[in-house]
Motif scaffolding. Structure first.
Motif, PDB file in Angstrom:
ATOM      1  N   LEU A 373      16.576 -11.270  22.313  1.00  0.00           N
ATOM      2  CA  LEU A 373      16.444  -9.943  21.709  1.00  0.00           C
ATOM      3  C   LEU A 373      15.390  -9.105  22.427  1.00  0.00           C
ATOM      4  CD1 LEU A 373      16.684 -10.352  17.818  1.00  0.00           C
ATOM      5  CD2 LEU A 373      18.167  -8.997  19.296  1.00  0.00           C
ATOM      6  N   ILE A 374      14.283  -9.740  22.788  1.00  0.00           N
ATOM      7  CA  ILE A 374      13.229  -9.012  23.499  1.00  0.00           C
ATOM      8  C   ILE A 374      13.672  -8.661  24.915  1.00  0.00           C
ATOM      9  CG2 ILE A 374      10.985  -9.332  24.630  1.00  0.00           C
ATOM     10  CD1 ILE A 374       9.859 -10.445  22.141  1.00  0.00           C
ATOM     11  N   GLU A 375      14.147  -9.661  25.647  1.00  0.00           N
ATOM     12  CA  GLU A 375      14.430  -9.465  27.068  1.00  0.00           C
ATOM     13  C   GLU A 375      15.640  -8.574  27.318  1.00  0.00           C
ATOM     14  OE1 GLU A 375      14.763 -13.380  28.651  1.00  0.00           O
ATOM     15  OE2 GLU A 375      12.673 -13.919  28.199  1.00  0.00           O
ATOM     16  N   GLN A 376      16.686  -8.708  26.493  1.00  0.00           N
ATOM     17  CA  GLN A 376      17.924  -7.983  26.739  1.00  0.00           C
ATOM     18  C   GLN A 376      18.053  -6.699  25.919  1.00  0.00           C
ATOM     19  OE1 GLN A 376      19.813  -8.986  29.245  1.00  0.00           O
ATOM     20  NE2 GLN A 376      18.386 -10.718  29.518  1.00  0.00           N
ATOM     21  N   HIS A 377      17.373  -6.634  24.783  1.00  0.00           N
ATOM     22  CA  HIS A 377      17.581  -5.497  23.887  1.00  0.00           C
ATOM     23  C   HIS A 377      16.286  -4.779  23.519  1.00  0.00           C
ATOM     24  CE1 HIS A 377      21.772  -6.772  23.377  1.00  0.00           C
ATOM     25  NE2 HIS A 377      21.288  -8.005  23.298  1.00  0.00           N
ATOM     26  N   GLY A 378      15.136  -5.300  23.956  1.00  0.00           N
ATOM     27  CA  GLY A 378      13.867  -4.644  23.664  1.00  0.00           C
ATOM     28  C   GLY A 378      13.535  -4.599  22.186  1.00  0.00           C
ATOM     29  N   ILE A 379      13.890  -5.667  21.458  1.00  0.00           N
ATOM     30  CA  ILE A 379      13.650  -5.733  20.014  1.00  0.00           C
ATOM     31  C   ILE A 379      12.811  -6.972  19.707  1.00  0.00           C
ATOM     32  CG2 ILE A 379      14.708  -5.996  17.743  1.00  0.00           C
ATOM     33  CD1 ILE A 379      17.147  -4.508  18.892  1.00  0.00           C
ATOM     34  N   TRP A 380      11.762  -6.792  18.916  1.00  0.00           N
ATOM     35  CA  TRP A 380      10.803  -7.864  18.641  1.00  0.00           C
ATOM     36  C   TRP A 380      10.931  -8.306  17.185  1.00  0.00           C
ATOM     37  CZ3 TRP A 380       4.743  -7.150  19.027  1.00  0.00           C
ATOM     38  CH2 TRP A 380       4.125  -8.404  19.145  1.00  0.00           C
ATOM     39  N   VAL A 381      11.339  -9.563  16.978  1.00  0.00           N
ATOM     40  CA  VAL A 381      11.409 -10.168  15.653  1.00  0.00           C
ATOM     41  C   VAL A 381      10.633 -11.483  15.683  1.00  0.00           C
ATOM     42  CG1 VAL A 381      13.644  -9.135  15.118  1.00  0.00           C
ATOM     43  CG2 VAL A 381      13.546 -11.417  16.167  1.00  0.00           C
ATOM     44  N   SER A 382      10.443 -12.074  14.505  1.00  0.00           N
ATOM     45  CA  SER A 382       9.690 -13.332  14.419  1.00  0.00           C
ATOM     46  C   SER A 382      10.636 -14.520  14.287  1.00  0.00           C
ATOM     47  CB  SER A 382       8.753 -13.308  13.211  1.00  0.00           C
ATOM     48  OG  SER A 382       7.789 -12.289  13.338  1.00  0.00           O
ATOM     49  N   PRO A 383      10.641 -15.436  15.254  1.00  0.00           N
ATOM     50  CA  PRO A 383      11.431 -16.662  15.095  1.00  0.00           C
ATOM     51  C   PRO A 383      10.642 -17.696  14.295  1.00  0.00           C
ATOM     52  CG  PRO A 383      10.402 -16.634  17.252  1.00  0.00           C
ATOM     53  CD  PRO A 383       9.979 -15.360  16.573  1.00  0.00           C
ATOM     54  N   ILE A 384      11.284 -18.299  13.332  1.00  0.00           N
ATOM     55  CA  ILE A 384      10.650 -19.351  12.521  1.00  0.00           C
ATOM     56  C   ILE A 384      11.484 -20.610  12.708  1.00  0.00           C
ATOM     57  CG2 ILE A 384       9.828 -20.014  10.246  1.00  0.00           C
ATOM     58  CD1 ILE A 384       8.553 -17.426  11.268  1.00  0.00           C
ATOM     59  N   TRP A 385      10.912 -21.606  13.344  1.00  0.00           N
ATOM     60  CA  TRP A 385      11.696 -22.792  13.705  1.00  0.00           C
ATOM     61  C   TRP A 385      11.111 -24.092  13.152  1.00  0.00           C
ATOM     62  CZ3 TRP A 385       8.305 -20.108  16.584  1.00  0.00           C
ATOM     63  CH2 TRP A 385       7.234 -20.786  17.124  1.00  0.00           C
ATOM     64  N   PHE A 386       9.986 -23.991  12.412  1.00  0.00           N
ATOM     65  CA  PHE A 386       9.303 -25.219  12.005  1.00  0.00           C
ATOM     66  C   PHE A 386       9.439 -25.490  10.514  1.00  0.00           C
ATOM     67  CE2 PHE A 386       6.443 -21.619  12.673  1.00  0.00           C
ATOM     68  CZ  PHE A 386       6.030 -21.371  11.379  1.00  0.00           C
ATOM     69  N   ILE A 387      10.457 -24.892   9.856  1.00  0.00           N
ATOM     70  CA  ILE A 387      10.718 -25.189   8.459  1.00  0.00           C
ATOM     71  C   ILE A 387      12.130 -25.751   8.331  1.00  0.00           C
ATOM     72  CG2 ILE A 387       9.101 -23.472   7.571  1.00  0.00           C
ATOM     73  CD1 ILE A 387      11.335 -21.550   7.202  1.00  0.00           C
TER      74      ILE A 387
END
Length: 428
Positions: A373-387
Protein backbone atom coordinates in the motif's frame (compact mmCIF):
# COMPACT_ATOMS: atom_id res chain seq x y z
CA UNK A 1 23.67 -10.00 26.75
CA UNK A 2 24.32 -12.93 24.44
CA UNK A 3 20.82 -14.30 24.95
CA UNK A 4 19.40 -10.88 24.03
CA UNK A 5 21.43 -10.82 20.81
CA UNK A 6 20.36 -14.34 19.88
CA UNK A 7 16.70 -13.58 20.61
CA UNK A 8 16.66 -10.38 18.56
CA UNK A 9 18.35 -12.11 15.63
CA UNK A 10 15.71 -14.86 15.69
CA UNK A 11 13.05 -12.17 15.97
CA UNK A 12 14.34 -10.43 12.86
CA UNK A 13 14.78 -13.72 11.00
CA UNK A 14 11.15 -14.62 11.76
CA UNK A 15 9.87 -11.35 10.30
CA UNK A 16 8.20 -10.34 13.56
CA UNK A 17 9.89 -6.93 13.81
CA UNK A 18 7.79 -3.93 12.73
CA UNK A 19 8.65 -1.79 9.73
CA UNK A 20 9.85 1.60 10.96
CA UNK A 21 9.16 4.94 9.32
CA UNK A 22 10.41 8.38 10.32
CA UNK A 23 8.19 11.39 9.78
CA UNK A 24 9.74 14.57 8.41
CA UNK A 25 6.75 16.84 7.94
CA UNK A 26 2.95 16.81 7.94
CA UNK A 27 0.22 18.74 6.17
CA UNK A 28 -3.21 17.50 7.11
CA UNK A 29 -3.23 13.78 6.31
CA UNK A 30 -0.28 14.04 3.92
CA UNK A 31 2.95 12.96 5.61
CA UNK A 32 6.51 12.83 4.30
CA UNK A 33 8.06 9.66 5.69
CA UNK A 34 11.44 7.98 5.49
CA UNK A 35 11.82 4.20 5.50
CA UNK A 36 14.27 3.71 8.36
CA UNK A 37 16.36 0.91 6.87
CA UNK A 38 16.68 2.26 3.31
CA UNK A 39 16.39 6.02 3.77
CA UNK A 40 13.80 6.19 0.98
CA UNK A 41 11.44 9.15 1.32
CA UNK A 42 7.94 9.61 -0.01
CA UNK A 43 4.78 11.54 0.77
CA UNK A 44 1.89 9.32 1.77
CA UNK A 45 -1.78 9.63 2.71
CA UNK A 46 -2.06 8.44 6.30
CA UNK A 47 -4.79 6.28 7.76
CA UNK A 48 -2.83 5.34 10.86
CA UNK A 49 -2.77 8.56 12.87
CA UNK A 50 -4.81 8.83 16.06
CA UNK A 51 -5.33 12.57 15.50
CA UNK A 52 -9.01 11.76 15.10
CA UNK A 53 -10.35 15.32 14.93
CA UNK A 54 -7.43 16.80 13.01
CA UNK A 55 -6.44 19.21 15.78
CA UNK A 56 -2.69 18.54 15.84
CA UNK A 57 -2.16 21.33 13.31
CA UNK A 58 -5.08 23.49 14.35
CA UNK A 59 -3.82 27.13 14.51
CA UNK A 60 -5.41 27.86 17.90
CA UNK A 61 -3.96 24.67 19.42
CA UNK A 62 -0.48 25.37 18.08
CA UNK A 63 -0.60 28.97 19.29
CA UNK A 64 -1.70 27.89 22.76
CA UNK A 65 1.33 25.60 23.01
CA UNK A 66 3.65 28.38 21.83
CA UNK A 67 2.18 30.91 24.26
CA UNK A 68 2.61 28.49 27.17
CA UNK A 69 6.31 28.06 26.38
CA UNK A 70 6.76 31.83 26.37
CA UNK A 71 5.02 32.08 29.75
CA UNK A 72 6.27 28.95 31.57
CA UNK A 73 9.12 27.49 29.52
CA UNK A 74 9.29 23.97 28.11
CA UNK A 75 9.05 22.03 31.39
CA UNK A 76 7.86 22.47 34.96
CA UNK A 77 10.88 20.46 36.17
CA UNK A 78 9.10 19.14 39.25
CA UNK A 79 6.16 17.02 40.32
CA UNK A 80 2.87 18.78 40.98
CA UNK A 81 2.91 18.39 44.77
CA UNK A 82 6.25 20.19 45.04
CA UNK A 83 6.80 23.08 42.62
CA UNK A 84 5.50 21.69 39.33
CA UNK A 85 1.84 22.72 39.42
CA UNK A 86 0.89 25.59 37.13
CA UNK A 87 -2.40 27.35 36.50
CA UNK A 88 -2.78 25.56 33.15
CA UNK A 89 -3.09 22.28 35.07
CA UNK A 90 -5.99 23.65 37.07
CA UNK A 91 -7.67 24.96 33.92
CA UNK A 92 -7.23 21.64 32.08
CA UNK A 93 -8.61 19.65 35.02
CA UNK A 94 -11.66 21.93 35.14
CA UNK A 95 -12.18 21.60 31.38
CA UNK A 96 -12.02 17.80 31.51
CA UNK A 97 -14.37 17.67 34.50
CA UNK A 98 -16.94 19.74 32.63
CA UNK A 99 -16.48 17.65 29.48
CA UNK A 100 -16.91 14.34 31.30
CA UNK A 101 -19.53 15.47 33.86
CA UNK A 102 -17.38 14.47 36.84
CA UNK A 103 -16.22 17.29 39.13
CA UNK A 104 -12.73 16.17 40.19
CA UNK A 105 -9.80 15.41 37.89
CA UNK A 106 -6.11 14.53 38.29
CA UNK A 107 -3.53 14.79 35.48
CA UNK A 108 -0.77 12.32 34.56
CA UNK A 109 2.02 12.11 32.00
CA UNK A 110 0.39 9.15 30.24
CA UNK A 111 -2.28 6.47 30.56
CA UNK A 112 0.11 3.81 31.84
CA UNK A 113 1.07 6.00 34.81
CA UNK A 114 -2.54 7.05 35.39
CA UNK A 115 -3.81 3.49 35.54
CA UNK A 116 -1.00 2.36 37.84
CA UNK A 117 -1.66 5.33 40.11
CA UNK A 118 -5.30 4.34 40.31
CA UNK A 119 -4.40 0.81 41.37
CA UNK A 120 -1.99 2.15 44.00
CA UNK A 121 -4.52 4.65 45.32
CA UNK A 122 -7.56 2.38 45.33
CA UNK A 123 -5.99 -0.87 46.48
CA UNK A 124 -3.31 0.46 48.84
CA UNK A 125 -4.32 4.06 49.57
CA UNK A 126 -1.31 6.32 50.11
CA UNK A 127 1.07 6.71 53.03
CA UNK A 128 0.46 5.12 56.46
CA UNK A 129 -1.88 7.27 58.55
CA UNK A 130 -1.94 7.01 62.38
CA UNK A 131 -5.13 5.39 63.61
CA UNK A 132 -6.17 3.99 60.22
CA UNK A 133 -5.65 0.45 59.01
CA UNK A 134 -6.46 -0.76 55.50
CA UNK A 135 -7.90 -4.25 55.96
CA UNK A 136 -10.32 -4.82 53.07
CA UNK A 137 -9.28 -6.94 50.11
CA UNK A 138 -9.81 -5.77 46.54
CA UNK A 139 -11.37 -7.76 43.71
CA UNK A 140 -10.57 -6.46 40.23
CA UNK A 141 -12.38 -7.71 37.12
CA UNK A 142 -10.94 -6.84 33.73
CA UNK A 143 -12.09 -7.43 30.15
CA UNK A 144 -9.75 -9.88 28.41
CA UNK A 145 -9.23 -7.45 25.51
CA UNK A 146 -8.39 -4.40 27.62
CA UNK A 147 -5.50 -2.18 26.56
CA UNK A 148 -1.98 -2.99 27.71
CA UNK A 149 -1.92 -0.08 30.19
CA UNK A 150 -4.83 -1.68 32.04
CA UNK A 151 -3.33 -5.16 31.89
CA UNK A 152 0.03 -3.93 33.21
CA UNK A 153 -1.63 -2.04 36.05
CA UNK A 154 -3.95 -4.81 37.23
CA UNK A 155 -1.33 -7.57 37.16
CA UNK A 156 0.89 -5.36 39.34
CA UNK A 157 -1.93 -4.20 41.59
CA UNK A 158 -1.01 -6.60 44.37
CA UNK A 159 1.87 -4.43 45.52
CA UNK A 160 1.93 -0.64 45.69
CA UNK A 161 4.48 0.81 43.26
CA UNK A 162 7.82 1.44 44.92
CA UNK A 163 7.00 -0.74 47.92
CA UNK A 164 8.33 -4.23 47.29
CA UNK A 165 7.62 -5.32 50.86
CA UNK A 166 4.23 -4.15 52.03
CA UNK A 167 1.39 -5.24 54.28
CA UNK A 168 -1.61 -4.19 52.24
CA UNK A 169 -4.61 -6.52 51.99
CA UNK A 170 -4.65 -8.99 49.14
CA UNK A 171 -5.67 -7.94 45.63
CA UNK A 172 -7.37 -10.57 43.46
CA UNK A 173 -7.61 -10.09 39.69
CA UNK A 174 -10.03 -12.02 37.49
CA UNK A 175 -10.62 -11.63 33.74
CA UNK A 176 -14.04 -11.83 32.15
CA UNK A 177 -14.91 -12.63 28.53
CA UNK A 178 -14.88 -9.77 26.09
CA UNK A 179 -17.97 -7.58 26.61
CA UNK A 180 -19.79 -10.61 28.06
CA UNK A 181 -21.97 -9.32 30.88
CA UNK A 182 -23.28 -12.76 31.77
CA UNK A 183 -19.69 -13.82 32.39
CA UNK A 184 -18.99 -10.65 34.39
CA UNK A 185 -22.03 -11.33 36.59
CA UNK A 186 -21.02 -14.97 36.95
CA UNK A 187 -17.46 -14.04 37.99
CA UNK A 188 -18.76 -11.55 40.55
CA UNK A 189 -21.08 -14.14 42.08
CA UNK A 190 -18.24 -16.64 42.20
CA UNK A 191 -15.37 -14.50 43.44
CA UNK A 192 -16.78 -11.52 45.36
CA UNK A 193 -16.59 -11.76 49.14
CA UNK A 194 -18.88 -9.86 51.48
CA UNK A 195 -16.30 -7.23 52.50
CA UNK A 196 -14.49 -6.87 49.16
CA UNK A 197 -13.81 -3.54 47.53
CA UNK A 198 -14.82 -4.23 43.91
CA UNK A 199 -13.35 -2.54 40.83
CA UNK A 200 -14.35 -3.34 37.24
CA UNK A 201 -12.23 -1.85 34.47
CA UNK A 202 -12.80 -1.77 30.72
CA UNK A 203 -11.86 0.06 27.57
CA UNK A 204 -14.77 2.17 26.37
CA UNK A 205 -13.71 1.64 22.74
CA UNK A 206 -11.40 -1.32 22.24
CA UNK A 207 -8.24 -0.28 20.47
CA UNK A 208 -7.77 -3.38 18.31
CA UNK A 209 -11.39 -4.37 17.64
CA UNK A 210 -13.06 -0.96 17.38
CA UNK A 211 -16.14 -2.06 19.35
CA UNK A 212 -17.83 -0.37 22.30
CA UNK A 213 -18.23 -1.69 25.85
CA UNK A 214 -21.88 -2.37 26.85
CA UNK A 215 -21.94 0.34 29.53
CA UNK A 216 -25.66 0.20 30.48
CA UNK A 217 -25.43 -3.56 30.96
CA UNK A 218 -22.30 -3.14 33.08
CA UNK A 219 -24.18 -0.73 35.32
CA UNK A 220 -27.07 -3.21 35.59
CA UNK A 221 -24.65 -5.88 36.80
CA UNK A 222 -22.76 -3.68 39.24
CA UNK A 223 -25.81 -2.08 40.86
CA UNK A 224 -26.08 -5.25 42.95
CA UNK A 225 -22.66 -4.47 44.50
CA UNK A 226 -23.09 -1.22 46.38
CA UNK A 227 -19.99 0.97 46.33
CA UNK A 228 -18.37 -0.90 43.44
CA UNK A 229 -16.13 1.12 41.14
CA UNK A 230 -16.52 1.17 37.35
CA UNK A 231 -13.49 2.45 35.42
CA UNK A 232 -13.87 3.33 31.75
CA UNK A 233 -10.71 3.95 29.70
CA UNK A 234 -11.91 6.48 27.12
CA UNK A 235 -8.69 6.72 25.10
CA UNK A 236 -10.46 5.90 21.82
CA UNK A 237 -13.91 7.12 22.92
CA UNK A 238 -13.20 10.77 23.71
CA UNK A 239 -13.91 12.93 20.69
CA UNK A 240 -15.06 9.90 18.70
CA UNK A 241 -18.35 8.65 20.12
CA UNK A 242 -21.34 10.47 21.53
CA UNK A 243 -23.12 13.29 19.72
CA UNK A 244 -20.55 15.88 20.88
CA UNK A 245 -17.61 13.52 21.46
CA UNK A 246 -17.92 13.28 25.22
CA UNK A 247 -17.49 9.52 25.11
CA UNK A 248 -19.27 6.37 26.14
CA UNK A 249 -21.81 7.83 28.58
CA UNK A 250 -23.01 10.29 25.94
CA UNK A 251 -22.99 7.50 23.34
CA UNK A 252 -25.60 5.65 25.42
CA UNK A 253 -27.44 8.90 26.19
CA UNK A 254 -26.76 8.79 29.93
CA UNK A 255 -24.55 10.66 32.40
CA UNK A 256 -22.16 9.35 35.06
CA UNK A 257 -24.86 10.39 37.54
CA UNK A 258 -26.87 7.43 36.21
CA UNK A 259 -24.26 5.10 37.72
CA UNK A 260 -23.92 7.13 40.91
CA UNK A 261 -27.66 6.88 41.59
CA UNK A 262 -27.32 3.10 41.46
CA UNK A 263 -24.61 3.00 44.11
CA UNK A 264 -21.71 2.73 41.64
CA UNK A 265 -18.61 4.94 41.63
CA UNK A 266 -17.85 5.91 38.00
CA UNK A 267 -14.27 6.77 37.08
CA UNK A 268 -13.22 7.94 33.62
CA UNK A 269 -9.71 7.96 32.23
CA UNK A 270 -9.24 10.55 29.49
CA UNK A 271 -6.15 10.55 27.30
CA UNK A 272 -4.98 13.42 25.10
CA UNK A 273 -3.06 11.68 22.32
CA UNK A 274 -6.09 10.87 20.18
CA UNK A 275 -8.69 13.65 20.31
CA UNK A 276 -6.78 16.37 22.16
CA UNK A 277 -3.72 16.86 19.92
CA UNK A 278 -1.28 16.30 22.76
CA UNK A 279 0.00 13.75 25.25
CA UNK A 280 -0.95 12.86 28.79
CA UNK A 281 -3.93 11.47 30.66
CA UNK A 282 -6.38 12.23 33.44
CA UNK A 283 -8.66 10.40 35.84
CA UNK A 284 -11.99 11.99 36.77
CA UNK A 285 -14.31 11.14 39.65
CA UNK A 286 -17.14 12.57 41.74
CA UNK A 287 -15.23 11.51 44.88
CA UNK A 288 -13.02 14.45 45.89
CA UNK A 289 -11.02 12.36 48.34
CA UNK A 290 -9.57 10.20 45.55
CA UNK A 291 -7.62 13.11 44.06
CA UNK A 292 -5.03 13.62 46.85
CA UNK A 293 -4.30 9.89 46.80
CA UNK A 294 -3.67 10.01 43.05
CA UNK A 295 -1.58 13.14 43.50
CA UNK A 296 0.88 11.42 45.85
CA UNK A 297 0.96 8.08 44.04
CA UNK A 298 4.46 6.95 42.97
CA UNK A 299 3.68 7.68 39.32
CA UNK A 300 2.75 11.27 40.24
CA UNK A 301 5.20 12.25 42.92
CA UNK A 302 8.09 10.32 41.35
CA UNK A 303 8.17 12.29 38.10
CA UNK A 304 7.55 15.71 36.58
CA UNK A 305 4.12 17.17 36.01
CA UNK A 306 2.58 17.52 32.55
CA UNK A 307 4.76 20.06 30.63
CA UNK A 308 3.27 23.46 29.72
CA UNK A 309 3.03 23.00 25.91
CA UNK A 310 1.32 19.61 26.14
CA UNK A 311 -1.03 20.92 28.84
CA UNK A 312 -1.90 24.00 26.80
CA UNK A 313 -2.44 21.99 23.61
CA UNK A 314 -4.78 19.55 25.37
CA UNK A 315 -6.67 22.40 27.02
CA UNK A 316 -7.23 24.31 23.78
CA UNK A 317 -8.11 21.09 21.92
CA UNK A 318 -10.90 20.24 24.34
CA UNK A 319 -12.19 23.80 24.05
CA UNK A 320 -12.17 23.41 20.27
CA UNK A 321 -14.16 20.17 20.53
CA UNK A 322 -16.73 21.83 22.77
CA UNK A 323 -16.99 24.85 20.45
CA UNK A 324 -17.08 22.83 17.23
CA UNK A 325 -19.20 19.67 17.63
CA UNK A 326 -19.36 19.50 13.84
CA UNK A 327 -15.84 18.00 13.98
CA UNK A 328 -17.27 14.99 15.79
CA UNK A 329 -20.16 14.74 13.33
CA UNK A 330 -17.74 14.77 10.39
CA UNK A 331 -15.63 12.05 12.00
CA UNK A 332 -18.67 9.85 12.54
CA UNK A 333 -19.90 10.41 8.98
CA UNK A 334 -16.45 9.53 7.64
CA UNK A 335 -16.46 6.37 9.76
CA UNK A 336 -19.78 5.26 8.33
CA UNK A 337 -18.72 6.02 4.77
CA UNK A 338 -15.40 4.19 5.04
CA UNK A 339 -16.92 1.13 6.68
CA UNK A 340 -19.64 0.93 4.02
CA UNK A 341 -17.10 1.23 1.18
CA UNK A 342 -14.96 -1.53 2.68
CA UNK A 343 -18.00 -3.80 3.08
CA UNK A 344 -19.06 -3.14 -0.52
CA UNK A 345 -15.69 -4.50 -1.60
CA UNK A 346 -15.92 -7.62 0.58
CA UNK A 347 -13.48 -6.54 3.28
CA UNK A 348 -14.35 -7.81 6.74
CA UNK A 349 -14.22 -4.76 9.00
CA UNK A 350 -15.13 -5.42 12.62
CA UNK A 351 -16.31 -3.05 15.33
CA UNK A 352 -18.33 0.13 14.85
CA UNK A 353 -16.08 3.13 15.54
CA UNK A 354 -13.45 5.14 13.67
CA UNK A 355 -10.97 2.43 14.68
CA UNK A 356 -11.50 0.13 11.69
CA UNK A 357 -9.82 -3.28 11.93
CA UNK A 358 -9.89 -5.15 8.61
CA UNK A 359 -9.38 -8.91 8.85
CA UNK A 360 -7.35 -10.30 5.96
CA UNK A 361 -7.35 -13.80 4.47
CA UNK A 362 -4.94 -16.05 6.36
CA UNK A 363 -2.71 -16.30 3.29
CA UNK A 364 -1.92 -12.57 3.35
CA UNK A 365 0.84 -11.22 5.57
CA UNK A 366 -0.39 -7.89 6.99
CA UNK A 367 3.13 -6.43 6.88
CA UNK A 368 3.45 -7.22 3.18
CA UNK A 369 -0.03 -5.83 2.55
CA UNK A 370 0.91 -2.56 4.27
CA UNK A 371 4.23 -2.34 2.42
CA UNK A 372 2.49 -2.72 -0.92
CA UNK A 373 0.00 0.00 0.00
CA UNK A 374 2.82 2.40 0.82
CA UNK A 375 5.12 1.56 -2.08
CA UNK A 376 2.53 1.20 -4.85
CA UNK A 377 -0.31 3.45 -3.71
CA UNK A 378 1.22 5.95 -1.27
CA UNK A 379 -1.18 4.97 1.53
CA UNK A 380 -0.06 4.39 5.13
CA UNK A 381 -1.99 1.97 7.36
CA UNK A 382 -1.04 -0.05 10.45
CA UNK A 383 -0.38 -3.78 9.98
CA UNK A 384 -1.12 -5.87 13.07
CA UNK A 385 0.34 -9.35 12.81
CA UNK A 386 1.05 -10.41 16.40
CA UNK A 387 -2.49 -11.18 17.60
CA UNK A 388 -4.80 -14.14 17.03
CA UNK A 389 -6.44 -12.63 13.95
CA UNK A 390 -3.91 -10.58 11.96
CA UNK A 391 -5.36 -7.43 10.53
CA UNK A 392 -4.91 -4.05 8.97
CA UNK A 393 -5.86 -1.36 11.48
CA UNK A 394 -7.25 1.77 9.85
CA UNK A 395 -8.18 4.95 11.69
CA UNK A 396 -10.53 7.39 10.06
CA UNK A 397 -10.35 11.03 11.08
CA UNK A 398 -12.30 14.25 10.55
CA UNK A 399 -9.89 15.54 7.88
CA UNK A 400 -10.32 12.62 5.49
CA UNK A 401 -12.32 13.36 2.36
CA UNK A 402 -14.45 10.89 0.44
CA UNK A 403 -11.77 10.99 -2.25
CA UNK A 404 -9.17 10.00 0.35
CA UNK A 405 -11.28 7.09 1.52
CA UNK A 406 -12.07 5.95 -2.02
CA UNK A 407 -8.35 6.04 -2.78
CA UNK A 408 -7.68 3.86 0.27
CA UNK A 409 -10.31 1.28 -0.70
CA UNK A 410 -9.14 1.18 -4.33
CA UNK A 411 -5.56 0.64 -3.15
CA UNK A 412 -6.65 -2.14 -0.80
CA UNK A 413 -8.60 -3.90 -3.54
CA UNK A 414 -5.60 -3.73 -5.89
CA UNK A 415 -3.27 -5.00 -3.17
CA UNK A 416 -5.59 -7.85 -2.28
CA UNK A 417 -5.85 -8.85 -5.92
CA UNK A 418 -2.06 -8.84 -6.12
CA UNK A 419 -1.35 -10.81 -2.95
CA UNK A 420 -4.34 -13.07 -2.46
CA UNK A 421 -4.31 -16.39 -4.26
CA UNK A 422 -7.03 -18.53 -2.67
CA UNK A 423 -6.46 -22.24 -2.62
CA UNK A 424 -8.20 -24.01 -5.48
CA UNK A 425 -10.99 -26.35 -4.48
CA UNK A 426 -10.79 -29.92 -5.67
CA UNK A 427 -13.95 -31.08 -7.41
CA UNK A 428 -15.01 -34.72 -7.45
Amino acid sequence: MQVVKEYVQRWYDSGLDPDEYICHQKQGNLVEIEEATTGKRQTVLTFCTNDVLGLVQNPAVRQAAIDSILQYGTSNSSCSVLSGRIDLHRQLEAEISAFKHLPHTQLFLNAWMAMQALMDAFCHLAIPVPGFQNTRETLILTDVLNHGCIVAAVVNAGTRSGKVFGNSPRVRVKPYRHCDMEDLARKLRRYAHADDRILVVSDAVFSMDGDIAPLPDMIDVLQHYDGSVLVMDEAHASGAIGATGRGIYEHFDIFPQHAIERGIVPLIMTTFSKFAASAGAAISSHVAELIPLLNVSPTSIGTISLPPPTTAAALESIRQVRQHPELVKTLQENTQYLRSRLAENDFINIGETNVVPVLLPAEINPKEFARQLIEQHGIWVSPIWFIAKPRIRITANALHTKEDMDRLVDGMVATRDLLYQPKATISA
